[in-house]
Design a protein around this motif. Structure first.
Motif, PDB file in Angstrom:
ATOM      1  N   ASP A  26      62.616  41.001  44.050  1.00 11.35           N
ATOM      2  CA  ASP A  26      62.387  41.700  45.476  1.00 11.35           C
ATOM      3  C   ASP A  26      60.976  42.058  45.659  1.00 11.35           C
ATOM      4  O   ASP A  26      60.446  41.896  46.756  1.00 11.35           O
ATOM      5  CB  ASP A  26      63.401  42.867  45.682  1.00 11.35           C
ATOM      6  CG  ASP A  26      64.851  42.124  45.792  1.00 11.35           C
ATOM      7  OD1 ASP A  26      65.042  41.175  46.109  1.00 11.35           O
ATOM      8  OD2 ASP A  26      65.486  42.890  44.960  1.00 11.35           O
ATOM      9  N   ILE A  27      60.327  42.613  44.419  1.00 13.80           N
ATOM     10  CA  ILE A  27      59.121  43.274  44.707  1.00 13.80           C
ATOM     11  C   ILE A  27      58.464  42.860  43.491  1.00 13.80           C
ATOM     12  O   ILE A  27      58.885  43.175  42.387  1.00 13.80           O
ATOM     13  CB  ILE A  27      59.044  44.780  44.810  1.00 13.80           C
ATOM     14  CG1 ILE A  27      59.907  45.355  45.993  1.00 13.80           C
ATOM     15  CG2 ILE A  27      57.691  45.301  44.670  1.00 13.80           C
ATOM     16  CD1 ILE A  27      59.860  46.724  45.987  1.00 13.80           C
ATOM     17  N   PHE A  28      57.077  42.507  43.834  1.00 14.95           N
ATOM     18  CA  PHE A  28      56.119  41.785  42.463  1.00 14.95           C
ATOM     19  C   PHE A  28      55.058  42.540  42.837  1.00 14.95           C
ATOM     20  O   PHE A  28      54.173  42.505  43.562  1.00 14.95           O
ATOM     21  CB  PHE A  28      55.919  40.508  42.749  1.00 14.95           C
ATOM     22  CG  PHE A  28      55.602  39.822  41.593  1.00 14.95           C
ATOM     23  CD1 PHE A  28      56.227  39.339  40.363  1.00 14.95           C
ATOM     24  CD2 PHE A  28      54.158  39.657  41.430  1.00 14.95           C
ATOM     25  CE1 PHE A  28      55.502  38.866  39.188  1.00 14.95           C
ATOM     26  CE2 PHE A  28      53.628  39.029  40.279  1.00 14.95           C
ATOM     27  CZ  PHE A  28      54.163  38.826  39.218  1.00 14.95           C
ATOM     28  N   ILE A  29      54.623  43.399  41.608  1.00 12.07           N
ATOM     29  CA  ILE A  29      53.401  44.098  41.617  1.00 12.07           C
ATOM     30  C   ILE A  29      52.435  43.293  40.625  1.00 12.07           C
ATOM     31  O   ILE A  29      52.797  43.305  39.549  1.00 12.07           O
ATOM     32  CB  ILE A  29      53.485  45.492  41.366  1.00 12.07           C
ATOM     33  CG1 ILE A  29      54.306  46.379  42.178  1.00 12.07           C
ATOM     34  CG2 ILE A  29      52.079  46.262  41.383  1.00 12.07           C
ATOM     35  CD1 ILE A  29      54.755  47.785  41.866  1.00 12.07           C
ATOM     36  N   ASN A  30      51.581  42.897  41.168  1.00 11.94           N
ATOM     37  CA  ASN A  30      50.541  42.089  40.340  1.00 11.94           C
ATOM     38  C   ASN A  30      49.256  42.907  39.998  1.00 11.94           C
ATOM     39  O   ASN A  30      48.184  42.943  40.763  1.00 11.94           O
ATOM     40  CB  ASN A  30      49.927  40.864  41.395  1.00 11.94           C
ATOM     41  CG  ASN A  30      49.463  39.620  40.382  1.00 11.94           C
ATOM     42  OD1 ASN A  30      49.339  39.709  39.239  1.00 11.94           O
ATOM     43  ND2 ASN A  30      49.086  38.592  40.946  1.00 11.94           N
ATOM     44  N   ASN A  31      49.349  43.563  38.918  1.00 12.70           N
ATOM     45  CA  ASN A  31      48.409  44.854  38.678  1.00 12.70           C
ATOM     46  C   ASN A  31      47.518  44.619  37.415  1.00 12.70           C
ATOM     47  O   ASN A  31      46.725  45.270  37.297  1.00 12.70           O
ATOM     48  CB  ASN A  31      49.194  46.051  38.257  1.00 12.70           C
ATOM     49  CG  ASN A  31      48.340  47.086  38.411  1.00 12.70           C
ATOM     50  OD1 ASN A  31      47.306  47.598  38.940  1.00 12.70           O
ATOM     51  ND2 ASN A  31      48.654  48.151  37.259  1.00 12.70           N
ATOM     52  N   ALA A  32      47.584  43.430  36.464  1.00 17.31           N
ATOM     53  CA  ALA A  32      46.887  43.257  35.387  1.00 17.31           C
ATOM     54  C   ALA A  32      45.383  43.135  35.700  1.00 17.31           C
ATOM     55  O   ALA A  32      45.218  42.222  36.726  1.00 17.31           O
ATOM     56  CB  ALA A  32      47.434  42.039  34.463  1.00 17.31           C
ATOM     57  N   GLY A  33      44.437  43.705  35.001  1.00 19.45           N
ATOM     58  CA  GLY A  33      43.012  43.374  35.151  1.00 19.45           C
ATOM     59  C   GLY A  33      42.258  44.615  34.320  1.00 19.45           C
ATOM     60  O   GLY A  33      42.839  45.599  33.839  1.00 19.45           O
ATOM     61  N   PHE A  34      41.014  44.329  34.203  1.00 25.71           N
ATOM     62  CA  PHE A  34      39.889  45.343  33.487  1.00 25.71           C
ATOM     63  C   PHE A  34      38.859  44.944  33.931  1.00 25.71           C
ATOM     64  O   PHE A  34      38.587  43.985  34.721  1.00 25.71           O
ATOM     65  CB  PHE A  34      40.294  44.965  32.144  1.00 25.71           C
ATOM     66  CG  PHE A  34      39.763  43.928  31.440  1.00 25.71           C
ATOM     67  CD1 PHE A  34      38.437  43.862  30.991  1.00 25.71           C
ATOM     68  CD2 PHE A  34      40.444  42.655  31.220  1.00 25.71           C
ATOM     69  CE1 PHE A  34      37.883  42.628  30.451  1.00 25.71           C
ATOM     70  CE2 PHE A  34      40.092  41.575  30.544  1.00 25.71           C
ATOM     71  CZ  PHE A  34      38.782  41.516  30.057  1.00 25.71           C
ATOM     72  N   GLY A  35      37.662  45.817  33.738  1.00 26.60           N
ATOM     73  CA  GLY A  35      36.410  45.705  34.174  1.00 26.60           C
ATOM     74  C   GLY A  35      35.476  45.711  32.699  1.00 26.60           C
ATOM     75  O   GLY A  35      35.574  46.141  31.760  1.00 26.60           O
ATOM     76  N   VAL A  36      34.315  44.894  33.041  1.00 27.40           N
ATOM     77  CA  VAL A  36      33.257  44.931  32.006  1.00 27.40           C
ATOM     78  C   VAL A  36      31.940  45.696  32.673  1.00 27.40           C
ATOM     79  O   VAL A  36      31.682  45.266  33.942  1.00 27.40           O
ATOM     80  CB  VAL A  36      33.095  43.485  31.888  1.00 27.40           C
ATOM     81  CG1 VAL A  36      31.645  43.451  30.838  1.00 27.40           C
ATOM     82  CG2 VAL A  36      34.144  42.946  30.820  1.00 27.40           C
ATOM     83  N   CYS A  37      31.303  46.477  32.038  1.00 27.45           N
ATOM     84  CA  CYS A  37      30.256  47.269  32.850  1.00 27.45           C
ATOM     85  C   CYS A  37      28.964  47.008  31.942  1.00 27.45           C
ATOM     86  O   CYS A  37      29.061  47.057  30.758  1.00 27.45           O
ATOM     87  CB  CYS A  37      30.753  48.782  32.906  1.00 27.45           C
ATOM     88  SG  CYS A  37      29.539  49.911  33.786  1.00 27.45           S
ATOM     89  N   GLY A  38      27.828  46.879  32.701  1.00 28.52           N
ATOM     90  CA  GLY A  38      26.749  46.451  31.868  1.00 28.52           C
ATOM     91  C   GLY A  38      25.892  45.544  32.468  1.00 28.52           C
ATOM     92  O   GLY A  38      26.085  44.854  33.446  1.00 28.52           O
ATOM     93  N   SER A  39      24.605  45.375  32.228  1.00 31.76           N
ATOM     94  CA  SER A  39      23.478  44.266  32.758  1.00 31.76           C
ATOM     95  C   SER A  39      24.107  43.071  32.551  1.00 31.76           C
ATOM     96  O   SER A  39      24.496  42.549  31.279  1.00 31.76           O
ATOM     97  CB  SER A  39      22.162  44.408  32.121  1.00 31.76           C
ATOM     98  OG  SER A  39      21.384  43.091  32.243  1.00 31.76           O
ATOM     99  N   TYR A  40      24.453  42.106  33.278  1.00 34.22           N
ATOM    100  CA  TYR A  40      24.655  40.788  33.038  1.00 34.22           C
ATOM    101  C   TYR A  40      23.795  40.007  32.496  1.00 34.22           C
ATOM    102  O   TYR A  40      24.507  39.153  31.677  1.00 34.22           O
ATOM    103  CB  TYR A  40      24.743  40.067  34.606  1.00 34.22           C
ATOM    104  CG  TYR A  40      25.900  38.806  34.848  1.00 34.22           C
ATOM    105  CD1 TYR A  40      27.201  39.125  34.698  1.00 34.22           C
ATOM    106  CD2 TYR A  40      25.294  37.524  34.817  1.00 34.22           C
ATOM    107  CE1 TYR A  40      28.025  38.047  34.553  1.00 34.22           C
ATOM    108  CE2 TYR A  40      26.317  36.586  35.078  1.00 34.22           C
ATOM    109  CZ  TYR A  40      27.676  36.831  34.980  1.00 34.22           C
ATOM    110  OH  TYR A  40      28.281  35.559  34.961  1.00 34.22           O
ATOM    111  N   LEU A  41      22.831  40.463  32.067  1.00 37.88           N
ATOM    112  CA  LEU A  41      22.064  39.794  30.999  1.00 37.88           C
ATOM    113  C   LEU A  41      22.361  40.021  29.538  1.00 37.88           C
ATOM    114  O   LEU A  41      21.884  39.419  28.586  1.00 37.88           O
ATOM    115  CB  LEU A  41      20.570  39.922  31.320  1.00 37.88           C
ATOM    116  CG  LEU A  41      19.754  39.530  32.630  1.00 37.88           C
ATOM    117  CD1 LEU A  41      18.333  40.083  32.734  1.00 37.88           C
ATOM    118  CD2 LEU A  41      20.032  38.061  32.675  1.00 37.88           C
ATOM    119  N   GLU A  42      23.353  41.205  29.716  1.00 37.54           N
ATOM    120  CA  GLU A  42      23.484  41.708  28.088  1.00 37.54           C
ATOM    121  C   GLU A  42      24.903  41.761  27.836  1.00 37.54           C
ATOM    122  O   GLU A  42      25.318  41.830  26.679  1.00 37.54           O
ATOM    123  CB  GLU A  42      22.586  43.080  28.061  1.00 37.54           C
ATOM    124  CG  GLU A  42      21.517  43.025  28.350  1.00 37.54           C
ATOM    125  CD  GLU A  42      20.466  44.409  28.434  1.00 37.54           C
ATOM    126  OE1 GLU A  42      21.536  45.376  28.354  1.00 37.54           O
ATOM    127  OE2 GLU A  42      19.346  44.287  28.030  1.00 37.54           O
TER     128      GLU A  42
END
Length: 204
Positions: A26-42
């Protein structure tokens, strides 16, 4: 019941779908995720790619599974957990994360419009919180594991401060601040799920 799965792996997503074949959702919570922090070059290539697999690919697979099943069954509600990052211009030193959450926001809006035009009984919406004190945030920023230049650190602080200001930590409530952000982004057309919402209101 709990069904553990590594959502970065397509085969685990497919196994999860099979496990849920006999379930009423009846209810679906789509919550999976994470972040990456830092310079995109590194930043680490493997972590950036894993983030895309979880935040974008797995999110979309789960969303398709839930919305198609609910539409066929005659109703249901789906909450895709995005972020205020998905409503704002790309953030330096978290560029991949911001882009992944923009995908969640855009996909949810597009599918919601399609469902509205079909007069579908399925309601889909996106949750876009600002900075939240969670274990995920602690892992991302705390413990001295992340080394950034002073300039990069100030960029991130500017982003977080802007989110807090816009999302209502100084004057407006969280919901009202989010409505204001959406109005700024959409030039007055605040739309989540099936409903156009009036100014300074939020319904999930």
């Amino acid at each position: 019941r709990i069904l553990p799965a590594d959502l970065a792996r397509e085969e685990d997503c497919q196994r999860l779908f099979k496990e849920l074949e006999g379930e009423t959702i009846d209810i679906f919570i789509n919550n999976a995720g994470f972040g990456v922090c830092g310079s995109y070059l590194e930043t680490d290539d493997a972590r950036e790619e894993e983030m895309i697999r979880v935040n974008v690919e797995a999110m979309a697979r789960l969303f398709r599974f839930a919305v198609r099943r609910m539409h066929a069954a005659g109703g249901g509600t789906i909450l895709n957990v995005a972020s205020s990052a998905g409503l704002l211009p790309g953030g330096p030193y978290m560029a991949g994360y911001y882009a992944s959450k923009a995908y969640v926001v855009s996909l949810t809006r597009g599918v919601a419009r399609e469902l509205q035009e079909l007069h579908s009984p399925v309601y889909v919406c996106a949750l876009c919180p600002g900075p939240v004190d969670t274990e995920c945030a602690v892992r991302l920023f705390d413990g001295g594991a992340l080394q950034l230049s002073a300039e990069a650190g100030l960029h991130i602080l500017d982003i977080l401060l802007a989110q807090r200001l816009l999302l209502g930590f100084f004057g407006l409530g969280q919901a009202d601040g989010l409505a204001l952000v959406c109005q700024l982004v959409d030039a007055g057309d605040l739309f989540f799920g099936h409903r156009s919402l009036p100014p300074f209101s939020m319904r999930l």
